[in-house]
Design a protein around this motif. Structure first.
Motif, PDB file in Angstrom:
ATOM      1  N   GLU A  53      60.232  29.529  40.934  1.00  0.00           N
ATOM      2  CA  GLU A  53      61.524  29.699  41.570  1.00  0.00           C
ATOM      3  C   GLU A  53      61.976  31.110  41.287  1.00  0.00           C
ATOM      4  O   GLU A  53      62.016  31.554  40.139  1.00  0.00           O
ATOM      5  N   GLU A  54      62.306  31.818  42.304  1.00  0.00           N
ATOM      6  CA  GLU A  54      62.683  33.206  42.125  1.00  0.00           C
ATOM      7  C   GLU A  54      63.958  33.255  41.293  1.00  0.00           C
ATOM      8  O   GLU A  54      64.929  32.550  41.596  1.00  0.00           O
ATOM      9  N   PRO A  55      63.972  34.061  40.246  1.00  0.00           N
ATOM     10  CA  PRO A  55      65.224  34.180  39.494  1.00  0.00           C
ATOM     11  C   PRO A  55      66.344  34.686  40.394  1.00  0.00           C
ATOM     12  O   PRO A  55      66.094  35.462  41.318  1.00  0.00           O
ATOM     13  N   LEU A  56      67.533  34.266  40.079  1.00  0.00           N
ATOM     14  CA  LEU A  56      68.680  34.650  40.903  1.00  0.00           C
ATOM     15  C   LEU A  56      68.811  36.172  40.975  1.00  0.00           C
ATOM     16  O   LEU A  56      69.119  36.749  42.008  1.00  0.00           O
ATOM     17  N   ALA A  57      68.521  36.825  39.847  1.00  0.00           N
ATOM     18  CA  ALA A  57      68.649  38.287  39.820  1.00  0.00           C
ATOM     19  C   ALA A  57      67.796  38.917  40.912  1.00  0.00           C
ATOM     20  O   ALA A  57      68.208  39.878  41.569  1.00  0.00           O
ATOM     21  N   VAL A  58      66.595  38.363  41.113  1.00  0.00           N
ATOM     22  CA  VAL A  58      65.693  38.925  42.118  1.00  0.00           C
ATOM     23  C   VAL A  58      66.215  38.643  43.524  1.00  0.00           C
ATOM     24  O   VAL A  58      66.228  39.521  44.389  1.00  0.00           O
ATOM     25  N   THR A  59      66.675  37.420  43.731  1.00  0.00           N
ATOM     26  CA  THR A  59      67.209  37.068  45.044  1.00  0.00           C
ATOM     27  C   THR A  59      68.389  37.969  45.412  1.00  0.00           C
ATOM     28  O   THR A  59      68.443  38.538  46.506  1.00  0.00           O
ATOM     29  N   VAL A  60      69.285  38.111  44.468  1.00  0.00           N
ATOM     30  CA  VAL A  60      70.480  38.902  44.761  1.00  0.00           C
ATOM     31  C   VAL A  60      70.112  40.364  44.978  1.00  0.00           C
ATOM     32  O   VAL A  60      70.632  41.020  45.875  1.00  0.00           O
ATOM     33  N   ARG A  61      69.172  40.833  44.170  1.00  0.00           N
ATOM     34  CA  ARG A  61      68.725  42.215  44.349  1.00  0.00           C
ATOM     35  C   ARG A  61      68.230  42.439  45.772  1.00  0.00           C
ATOM     36  O   ARG A  61      68.563  43.427  46.423  1.00  0.00           O
ATOM     37  N   LYS A  62      67.427  41.494  46.243  1.00  0.00           N
ATOM     38  CA  LYS A  62      66.923  41.625  47.612  1.00  0.00           C
ATOM     39  C   LYS A  62      68.059  41.602  48.620  1.00  0.00           C
ATOM     40  O   LYS A  62      68.067  42.371  49.576  1.00  0.00           O
ATOM     41  N   ASN A  89      77.863  33.906  38.521  1.00  0.00           N
ATOM     42  CA  ASN A  89      76.789  33.988  37.532  1.00  0.00           C
ATOM     43  C   ASN A  89      76.912  35.238  36.667  1.00  0.00           C
ATOM     44  O   ASN A  89      75.923  35.812  36.240  1.00  0.00           O
ATOM     45  N   TYR A  90      78.125  35.637  36.429  1.00  0.00           N
ATOM     46  CA  TYR A  90      78.350  36.864  35.667  1.00  0.00           C
ATOM     47  C   TYR A  90      77.658  36.807  34.306  1.00  0.00           C
ATOM     48  O   TYR A  90      77.196  37.814  33.784  1.00  0.00           O
ATOM     49  N   PHE A  91      77.545  35.579  33.748  1.00  0.00           N
ATOM     50  CA  PHE A  91      76.906  35.412  32.437  1.00  0.00           C
ATOM     51  C   PHE A  91      75.416  35.778  32.479  1.00  0.00           C
ATOM     52  O   PHE A  91      74.814  36.069  31.467  1.00  0.00           O
ATOM     53  N   ASP A  92      74.814  35.745  33.667  1.00  0.00           N
ATOM     54  CA  ASP A  92      73.379  36.060  33.800  1.00  0.00           C
ATOM     55  C   ASP A  92      73.199  37.567  33.630  1.00  0.00           C
ATOM     56  O   ASP A  92      73.471  38.352  34.538  1.00  0.00           O
ATOM     57  N   HIS A  93      72.728  37.940  32.463  1.00  0.00           N
ATOM     58  CA  HIS A  93      72.678  39.369  32.145  1.00  0.00           C
ATOM     59  C   HIS A  93      71.779  40.141  33.117  1.00  0.00           C
ATOM     60  O   HIS A  93      72.127  41.219  33.582  1.00  0.00           O
ATOM     61  N   ASP A  94      70.595  39.554  33.413  1.00  0.00           N
ATOM     62  CA  ASP A  94      69.670  40.224  34.332  1.00  0.00           C
ATOM     63  C   ASP A  94      70.337  40.507  35.660  1.00  0.00           C
ATOM     64  O   ASP A  94      70.187  41.575  36.246  1.00  0.00           O
ATOM     65  N   LEU A  95      71.060  39.522  36.110  1.00  0.00           N
ATOM     66  CA  LEU A  95      71.722  39.645  37.402  1.00  0.00           C
ATOM     67  C   LEU A  95      72.764  40.754  37.363  1.00  0.00           C
ATOM     68  O   LEU A  95      72.761  41.678  38.174  1.00  0.00           O
ATOM     69  N   ASP A 101      73.065  48.600  38.006  1.00  0.00           N
ATOM     70  CA  ASP A 101      72.115  49.705  38.169  1.00  0.00           C
ATOM     71  C   ASP A 101      71.837  49.988  39.636  1.00  0.00           C
ATOM     72  O   ASP A 101      71.738  51.136  40.070  1.00  0.00           O
ATOM     73  N   LEU A 102      71.714  48.895  40.368  1.00  0.00           N
ATOM     74  CA  LEU A 102      71.401  49.037  41.778  1.00  0.00           C
ATOM     75  C   LEU A 102      72.517  49.783  42.515  1.00  0.00           C
ATOM     76  O   LEU A 102      72.256  50.640  43.357  1.00  0.00           O
TER      77      LEU A 102
ATOM     78  N   MET B   1      61.476  43.103  34.003  1.00  0.00           N
ATOM     79  CA  MET B   1      61.799  44.513  34.267  1.00  0.00           C
ATOM     80  C   MET B   1      61.901  44.782  35.760  1.00  0.00           C
ATOM     81  O   MET B   1      61.012  44.450  36.528  1.00  0.00           O
ATOM     82  N   GLN B   2      62.974  45.365  36.149  1.00  0.00           N
ATOM     83  CA  GLN B   2      63.137  45.639  37.573  1.00  0.00           C
ATOM     84  C   GLN B   2      63.048  47.129  37.843  1.00  0.00           C
ATOM     85  O   GLN B   2      63.351  47.948  36.986  1.00  0.00           O
ATOM     86  N   SER B   3      62.627  47.413  39.016  1.00  0.00           N
ATOM     87  CA  SER B   3      62.585  48.807  39.405  1.00  0.00           C
ATOM     88  C   SER B   3      64.010  49.288  39.587  1.00  0.00           C
ATOM     89  O   SER B   3      64.884  48.552  40.036  1.00  0.00           O
TER      90      SER B   3
END
Lengths: 848, 178
Positions: A53-62, A89-95, A101-102, B1-3
């Protein structure tokens, strides 16, 4: 089954020594393939791979990365969805950290998306103000960094992002820093009327205001107007350098410019917008969306933040890019229907600014840059443009108030404005070629007709265009055609084939064909041309290796010429040539030639050209072998040096491109001196000025001045090395002074030579004036004038570059400067050519 | 790790060297201005590369044509044509060397993947030319890719040589036209 077992055993070994990322990648691949063999009732003994399952951080990044890219989705909806995921999902640090950064990167890498990214933050703020704090913190840091080093485009883009968020700030928000920027600009302008950094700061301010005024914030009209009142004096005053960068200069020396300063236009636009309650109809408002009254209240009641802590340095820097005034340029100005916003429309500059930043920022991926361009309509308010690929003729049918702007025209216009930027665009010219090529590849049917109209406009105006721009247009045109099967509707210019060769349009045609041939070959190009053009390409151009004149018995010194050629081929030693040289010179003297050395030089250099005519490598290898004697000839007299050029260009008269490359190498070897080349081209062989109409002459002169300027630049680079000892520094300073003097002298050779053609002071011209039609004489004078302008500008640019560079503080150690080392001493480097090339050349020689 | 970069760069080397060295240079390396992630660069043989390998040229493309196009990215220091090992004729690749690393990178960005002589050419950063590398490494002297190509490519000597040889043998045995 067997398949399965085999795979399994392989899988087992995976954990072993191989390890690393490669193993993991392989594993997932094999797992995917395995699915095809899966049998429902087969008991799988392997541990089941976790369902991915794609992590939420990745989905949102996309989602964030692709925001607004799709013409079929409503960006407002995506903005709201993303804001919601982030807030929930503010608690999700990766997200969260990923998003922050993005935002920092997207703002400066994909400027068209700024309003949309800002809208995400704006909506998120009402649900999770903590996220806003994180974003503002990072953006503030990034902005401060760019401010400190003077990267004004990036400063502008971060301010644009913050301007879009004006609604969430306490008090005056962004206006405080804009006021601060203005005070720096005012100081700079006060100090010097030639200052251009102040103009850049004003541009940053003026380009930020519309984004503030189209944001969710309200009630800032007073602040905006008061700022506009202040910027007016700076923005509306003509800058002394404006005439220098005018694409269509006034032929009268010192006459007024024909083009409008982009900054003055922008100032006018903003004042207009202020009167029209900041309609700014082209800018997107992705924060608007459809919301319930409740949500709307939440938005207005959301927590306010203080503007990030950012200070404008007391002494602002020019930064890495030299700053010149900007002139608004459009290739679609003369049409019956408006396909791009007119210069008087606010949209013209707002869209142009966002597009040129996109082009310049994304030079590292021209495909992506082109994609942004073709999607331009996604990033501005709906109905700003007509539908994509609407044919020009269909624009007539657009009714009512709707704009008739064609997205394809707008993007082609933006790309040309960068390609034809004076004094120099941000990147190498070929980058802009490549962006146009990619745009054409993405949407050929839509973009090609727009390009066609652009080409026609430029061609129509080629006679009044700045010479440097005409050359860039020419170079782009030939290169572009080479990417698209050399197809162009040549029939439409057929009448111009009968113009005199020195007419700018005819010169354009001749040189365009020559450049096409250089990238291809003459038969191929001939095949693309209608009959009247055929005569422009001589039969001699077909020959890969031009004839050797000494093979003709009637040529004086024919036997000696052949003998020299044989000796060069068999790599005779330097001494062996001496008797042949003496023989030629004795005979020449006997037959009454005033400078017998010229005859031997001609025979020698022509022989080198012929023996080396197989390829450039062969030519270079020959030169390398004969270097010693060439050096001796060169140091004998200026007349001999000029004879070398004459012999090379005479041998390669039908393929002047090759000749110029050889002269370029001879300059590197210091067999030729820059002054010799300039005098040869602009005085001795200028033929009343007709040579000024030839591109190869322009190329020869430009490359010569570029070498000299490159030398100056590399010394400046050396002086600016951190931690330089004092005596070394003095040495370099002296060298610089010397080189600067040399450069000045060279530019004045050009100035005097072309100036005298411009002013009609050529003696020869007077004498032969009866033979020359008056029209042609005027054309030649015009060429002289154009040349003078270009090289005056080049000198001014180099001169001011040196001054600016030396006035900057010496960088901290660690900084690596990439200065091109065009030192003339580099011959040693070039000299190793032969050894490396040797094998191939030798092998070929033996075949002969 | 993300780009941390939002758009891929075109001036990264292909996997040719990375695969050779069995090491990974992340395509997504953070930009140098972020100050991080520079450790891999220390021993990167391509970090100062000024040479490009240029591929998919037509056998008929000349040095002059290559020079004309590639000098748009900077002055060319050296150009070495790729030759058939036996016939010493061009076999569809070359090395272009610039004076600066930046010129080579720009060439990757602006010229790689565009057309020369009406063919889409490929560029790749290269550690530098060495004697011997100008020759094709295919069995019959040309490039390996031209041995087994089963599509007809008029710019690169027709069919792949191995395929072509087989074809001819068949024709001899069974008569032409089969």
């Amino acid at each position: 089954m067997a398949d399965y077992d085999r795979r399994r055993s392989r899988g087992g070994g995976r954990g072993g020594d191989d390890g690393g990322g490669g193993g993991g990648g392989g594993g997932s691949h094999f797992n995917n393939r395995k699915r095809r063999y899966r049998d429902d009732d087969y008991e799988d003994r392997r541990p089941q791979r976790r369902r991915y399952e794609e992590p939420l951080a990745v989905t949102v990044r996309k989602q964030v990365l692709s925001i607004a890219e799709s013409p079929v989705r409503r960006a407002e909806d995506d903005v709201a969805t993303i804001a919601k995921s982030l807030a929930e999902n503010y608690f999700d640090h990766d997200l969260t950290s990923g998003f922050v950064d993005l935002v920092v990167h997207l703002t400066v890498e994909q400027p068209l998306k700024i309003p949309f990214i800002a809208a995400i933050v704006l909506l998120g703020n009402s649900q999770k103000p903590e996220l806003t704090v994180d974003v503002l913190g990072k953006i503030g840091e990034a902005l401060q960094r760019r401010l400190d080093i003077g990267e004004w485009r990036e400063v502008k883009l971060y301010l644009r992002f913050l301007g879009c968020l004006q609604g969430i700030f306490e008090g005056d928000g962004i206006f405080t820093i804009l006021e601060e920027l203005f005070s720096r600009a005012a100081d700079l302008q006060m100090k010097s009327s030639e200052d251009s950094l102040g103009l850049e700061l004003v541009k940053v301010i003026l380009m930020t205001i519309p984004y503030i005024m189209s944001s969710s914030a309200s009630g800032f009209e007073t602040q905006a107007s008061s700022l506009l009142e202040k910027t007016d004096i700076i923005a509306s005053t003509a800058h002394p350098l404006e005439t220098l960068v005018d694409p269509f200069p006034n032929p009268e020396v010192g006459g007024p410019t024909s083009s409008e300063s982009a900054l003055a236009l922008l100032q006018k636009h903003m004042q207009e917008e202020a009167k029209n309650s900041w309609e700014l109809s082209c800018l997107p408002r992705p924060w608007k969306g459809t919301r319930s009254a409740e949500e709307e209240d939440a938005l207005t009641a959301a927590q306010k933040h203080s503007f990030p802590q950012v200070t404008v340095p007391q002494v602002v820097q020019t930064g890495p890019r030299a700053i010149y005034p900007d002139v608004y340029f459009s290739v679609y100005g003369e049409q019956e229907i408006e396909t791009v916003p007119t210069a008087s429309d606010t949209a013209a500059l707002l869209i142009r600014d966002a597009l040129s930043d996109t082009i310049n920022v994304l030079d590292f991926n021209r495909m992506v840059a082109a994609k942004f361009l073709t999607d331009v309509d996604c990033y501005f308010a709906p109905d700003t443009f007509v539908k994509r690929a609407t044919p020009f003729d269909k624009l007539r049918e657009v009714t009512g108030d709707k704009p008739t702007w064609k997205p394809e025209d707008v993007i082609v216009d933006a790309a040309f404005s960068q390609l034809l930027q004076l004094p120099a665009p941000e990147h190498k010219l070929v980058y802009f070629h490549s962006v146009l090529t990619e745009t054409c590849k993405l949407a050929p049917a839509a973009v090609a007709p727009s390009l066609g109209r652009a080409i026609r406009y430029l061609y129509r105006n080629v006679d009044r265009m700045d010479l440097e721009l005409a050359q860039r247009f020419l170079d782009w045109f030939a290169h572009h055609l080479s990417n698209f099967g050399f197809t162009w509707k040549w029939t439409e210019w057929v009448d111009d084939v009968n113009l005199p060769d020195v007419h700018p349009k005819k010169a354009f045609i001749i040189d365009a064909l020559d450049k096409e041939i250089r990238l291809s070959f003459s038969k191929r190009i001939k095949g693309t041309l209608p009959e009247p053009y055929q005569a422009l390409i001589s039969e001699a151009k077909d020959k890969d290796e031009p004839d050797f004149k000494y093979n003709d018995e009637s040529t004086p010194f024919s036997a000696e010429g052949q003998q020299l050629a044989q000796m060069i081929r068999r790599k005779a030693s330097n001494e062996e040539f001496t008797p042949v040289f003496e023989k030629i010179e004795q005979d020449a003297a006997a037959s009454g030639l005033t400078d017998p050395a010229l005859a031997s030089t001609d025979a020698f250099v022509t022989s080198i050209c012929w023996i080396g005519s197989k390829s450039l490598s062969h030519a270079l290898a020959c030169i390398e072998r004969c270097k010693e004697r060439l050096m001796a000839i060169s140091s004998a007299s200026s007349a001999c040096r000029k004879q070398i050029i004459t012999s090379v260009m005479d041998y390669w008269k039908d393929q002047t491109g090759v000749g110029v490359v050889i002269l370029d190498k001879l300059l590197n070897y210091q067999i030729l001196t820059p002054a010799t080349v300039l005098e040869w081209a602009l005085i001795d062989h200028v033929a009343r000025g007709t040579l000024l109409a030839k591109t190869w002459c322009y190329e020869l002169v430009s490359l010569t001045t570029r070498k000299v300027a490159g030398r100056v630049r590399s010394i400046v680079g050396a002086i600016r090395q951190p931690g330089l000892a004092d005596d070394r520094k003095d040495e370099l300073q002296q060298a610089l002074a010397h080189e600067m003097e040399t450069m000045k002298n060279l530019f004045s050779i050009i100035e005097d030579a072309v100036g005298s053609i411009r002013d009609g002071n050529q003696d020869e011209m007077m004498e032969s004036s009866d033979a020359l039609r008056a029209e042609e004489e005027d054309l030649l004078k015009a060429w002289g004038g154009k040349w003078a302008r270009v090289f005056q500008r080049k000198y001014a640019v180099e001169d001011s570059w040196v001054r600016e560079e030396l006035s900057k503080p010496i960088p901290e150690p660690e900084v690596k400067t990439v200065t091109k080392d065009t030192k003339m001493e580099e011959v040693q480097v070039a000299g190793s050519l032969d050894g490396q090339n040797g094998t191939a050349v030798d092998a070929d020689d033996q075949i002969e | 790790m993300q780009s941390t970069i939002t758009v891929e760069r075109l001036d990264r080397p292909s996997t040719y060297y990375t695969a050779k060295k069995k090491r990974k240079y992340g395509r997504d390396q953070p930009d140098e201005r972020d100050g991080a992630g520079n450790k891999a660069e220390e021993d990167d043989p391509l970090k100062d590369a000024t040479t490009l390998y240029v591929g998919n040229l037509s056998f008929y493309t000349t040095e002059e044509q290559i020079h004309e196009l590639f000098s748009k990215c900077g002055e060319i220091k050296r150009l070495v044509m790729g030759l058939d090992r036996f016939q010493k004729t061009p076999c569809g690749f070359c090395f272009v060397e610039y004076y600066t690393h930046q010129d080579a990178l720009d060439c990757m960005k602006y010229i790689g993947g565009t057309k020369l002589d009406e063919r889409v050419i490929r560029t790749d950063l290269d550690v530098g030319f060495q004697e011997g590398r100008q020759y094709g490494r295919g069995k019959s002297g040309g490039q390996v890719r031209d041995e087994y190509r089963d599509e007809f490519d008029p710019g690169r000597g027709g069919y792949g040589r191995a395929i072509d040889a087989e074809r001819r043998k068949e024709e001899e045995e069974y008569g032409a036209g089969k």
